[in-house]
Scaffold this motif. Structure first.
Motif, PDB file in Angstrom:
ATOM      1  N   PHE A 179      14.014  64.806   8.986  1.00  0.00           N
ATOM      2  CA  PHE A 179      15.327  64.771   9.724  1.00  0.00           C
ATOM      3  C   PHE A 179      16.172  63.588   9.145  1.00  0.00           C
ATOM      4  O   PHE A 179      17.396  63.526   9.044  1.00  0.00           O
ATOM      5  N   ALA A 180      15.428  62.280   8.828  1.00  0.00           N
ATOM      6  CA  ALA A 180      16.141  61.063   8.719  1.00  0.00           C
ATOM      7  C   ALA A 180      16.693  61.286   7.235  1.00  0.00           C
ATOM      8  O   ALA A 180      17.813  60.465   6.849  1.00  0.00           O
ATOM      9  N   PHE A 181      15.874  61.710   6.347  1.00  0.00           N
ATOM     10  CA  PHE A 181      16.082  61.551   4.913  1.00  0.00           C
ATOM     11  C   PHE A 181      16.387  63.002   4.245  1.00  0.00           C
ATOM     12  O   PHE A 181      17.080  63.026   3.454  1.00  0.00           O
ATOM     13  N   GLY A 182      15.574  63.927   4.566  1.00  0.00           N
ATOM     14  CA  GLY A 182      15.644  65.168   3.872  1.00  0.00           C
ATOM     15  C   GLY A 182      16.123  66.266   4.456  1.00  0.00           C
ATOM     16  O   GLY A 182      15.711  67.383   3.848  1.00  0.00           O
ATOM     17  N   ASN A 183      17.013  66.246   5.059  1.00  0.00           N
ATOM     18  CA  ASN A 183      17.811  67.310   5.876  1.00  0.00           C
ATOM     19  C   ASN A 183      18.600  68.124   4.737  1.00  0.00           C
ATOM     20  O   ASN A 183      18.712  69.120   5.119  1.00  0.00           O
ATOM     21  N   ALA A 184      18.890  67.433   3.805  1.00  0.00           N
ATOM     22  CA  ALA A 184      19.811  68.371   2.864  1.00  0.00           C
ATOM     23  C   ALA A 184      19.163  68.794   1.455  1.00  0.00           C
ATOM     24  O   ALA A 184      19.797  69.150   0.744  1.00  0.00           O
ATOM     25  N   ILE A 185      17.847  68.743   1.590  1.00  0.00           N
ATOM     26  CA  ILE A 185      16.859  69.275   0.530  1.00  0.00           C
ATOM     27  C   ILE A 185      16.059  70.173   1.123  1.00  0.00           C
ATOM     28  O   ILE A 185      15.621  70.097   2.147  1.00  0.00           O
ATOM     29  N   PRO A 186      15.287  71.028   0.155  1.00  0.00           N
ATOM     30  CA  PRO A 186      14.311  71.953   0.703  1.00  0.00           C
ATOM     31  C   PRO A 186      13.227  70.781   1.304  1.00  0.00           C
ATOM     32  O   PRO A 186      12.979  69.730   1.028  1.00  0.00           O
ATOM     33  N   ALA A 187      12.558  71.493   2.384  1.00  0.00           N
ATOM     34  CA  ALA A 187      11.638  70.875   3.298  1.00  0.00           C
ATOM     35  C   ALA A 187      10.394  70.345   2.211  1.00  0.00           C
ATOM     36  O   ALA A 187       9.768  69.441   2.332  1.00  0.00           O
ATOM     37  N   GLU A 188       9.996  71.391   1.233  1.00  0.00           N
ATOM     38  CA  GLU A 188       9.091  71.125   0.338  1.00  0.00           C
ATOM     39  C   GLU A 188       9.232  69.650  -0.516  1.00  0.00           C
ATOM     40  O   GLU A 188       8.258  68.926  -0.733  1.00  0.00           O
ATOM     41  N   GLU A 189      10.509  69.697  -0.655  1.00  0.00           N
ATOM     42  CA  GLU A 189      10.758  68.397  -1.559  1.00  0.00           C
ATOM     43  C   GLU A 189      10.789  67.271  -0.540  1.00  0.00           C
ATOM     44  O   GLU A 189      10.326  66.127  -0.996  1.00  0.00           O
ATOM     45  N   SER A 190      11.646  67.408   0.445  1.00  0.00           N
ATOM     46  CA  SER A 190      11.177  66.070   1.560  1.00  0.00           C
ATOM     47  C   SER A 190       9.868  65.843   1.661  1.00  0.00           C
ATOM     48  O   SER A 190       9.417  64.729   1.823  1.00  0.00           O
ATOM     49  N   ASP A 191       8.889  66.708   1.752  1.00  0.00           N
ATOM     50  CA  ASP A 191       7.585  66.458   2.100  1.00  0.00           C
ATOM     51  C   ASP A 191       6.961  65.638   0.835  1.00  0.00           C
ATOM     52  O   ASP A 191       6.057  64.834   0.892  1.00  0.00           O
ATOM     53  N   GLU A 192       7.235  66.014  -0.276  1.00  0.00           N
ATOM     54  CA  GLU A 192       6.779  65.445  -1.583  1.00  0.00           C
ATOM     55  C   GLU A 192       7.294  63.801  -1.543  1.00  0.00           C
ATOM     56  O   GLU A 192       6.704  63.115  -2.161  1.00  0.00           O
TER      57      GLU A 192
END
Length: 265
Positions: free
Chosen positions: A148-161
């Protein structure tokens, strides 16, 4: 641009200094002497930071500014400072205090005088504010909170990486200091925005940022209205708070390099 002009990259909360490694390579290739020293107490690696969160705790904005001011004092010339999130606030402090030749503040945390407090920003920082004792602690985000704080504009998989690779605990103190800034005459979040003799400043905002929404950056720009020094604003409309580390970071870095060239730096 003089050869080997120093560039200091300053990370914000929840990302380790090593997350700047791609930027360091890119700026070095462009002829700068680039480095990313961590905040006071930062261990050298992500794993060490996660294993020893107490080393990160209780460092406030003034502590961080003093830390980088000490590093700058050892340099042969004033550096260019590039900061993300709270690193962007630190970069503005250093520039306003004439310790830097120029500054680039990317999705910078709110400085004193900035009033907008969007709901998404409150939600992004809730893991810290939900417990007043966190002012003196280091607080970790979950992968979901990071998304939510960083990766909301990218795929969830990339955010988790990105979370797995770069996320570390962060001191709560700077957030509490920034939240109280407009009620404190001597807030450490106060920046010398009226300094007309400072070097140029570039503010960068991500249009999809939950943590530092564009309203905050636009309000920051207005704080500089009494200074005749160069203050520019660039928006990446489709980017979130992860814009310095996600797959699109080279575009942001290259825009910074173009701006520095335009300033003759």
């Amino acid at each position: 641009m003089p050869d080997n002009t120093p560039v200091l990259f300053i990370h914000g909360l929840w990302l380790h200094a090593s997350s700047w490694e791609g930027w360091i390579e890119r700026f070095t290739a462009a002829g700068y002497d680039a480095s990313a020293p961590g905040w006071p107490g930062d261990p050298d690696t992500v794993l060490a930071a996660r294993a020893h969160p107490d080393a990160l705790a209780d460092h406030g904005i003034d502590d961080v500014v003093a830390h980088y001011a000490g590093l700058i004092a050892a340099l042969p010339v004033k550096p260019i400072v590039v900061g993300h999130s709270f690193g962007g606030l630190i970069a503005q402090r250093l520039l306003g205090e004439d310790l830097a030749a120029a500054a680039i503040a990317i999705d910078a945390a709110q400085i004193k005088g900035v009033l907008p407090l969007p709901l998404s920003a409150l939600k992004a920082t809730l893991p810290v504010f939900k417990n007043p004792a966190n002012k003196h602690r280091a607080v970790s985000l979950s992968a979901e909170q990071f998304r939510f704080a960083f990766g909301n504009a990218i795929p969830a998989e990339e955010s988790d990486e990105l979370f797995d690779r770069w996320a570390i605990p962060a001191p709560g103190k700077p957030l509490f200091e920034a939240a109280a800034a407009n009620f404190s005459p001597h807030s450490p979040a106060k920046v010398a925005t009226d300094n007309t003799g400072r070097g140029p400043l570039l503010l960068i905002m991500g249009g999809q940022d939950h943590t530092v929404p564009e309203a905050v950056t636009k309000a920051t720009l207005k704080q500089y209205r009494h200074s005749t020094a160069t203050t520019d604003l660039v928006e990446f409309a489709d980017r979130g708070h992860s814009l310095t580390v996600d797959h699109g970071w080279p575009e942001v870095a290259d825009r910074c390099l173009v701006w520095l060239k335009d300033q003759g730096l």
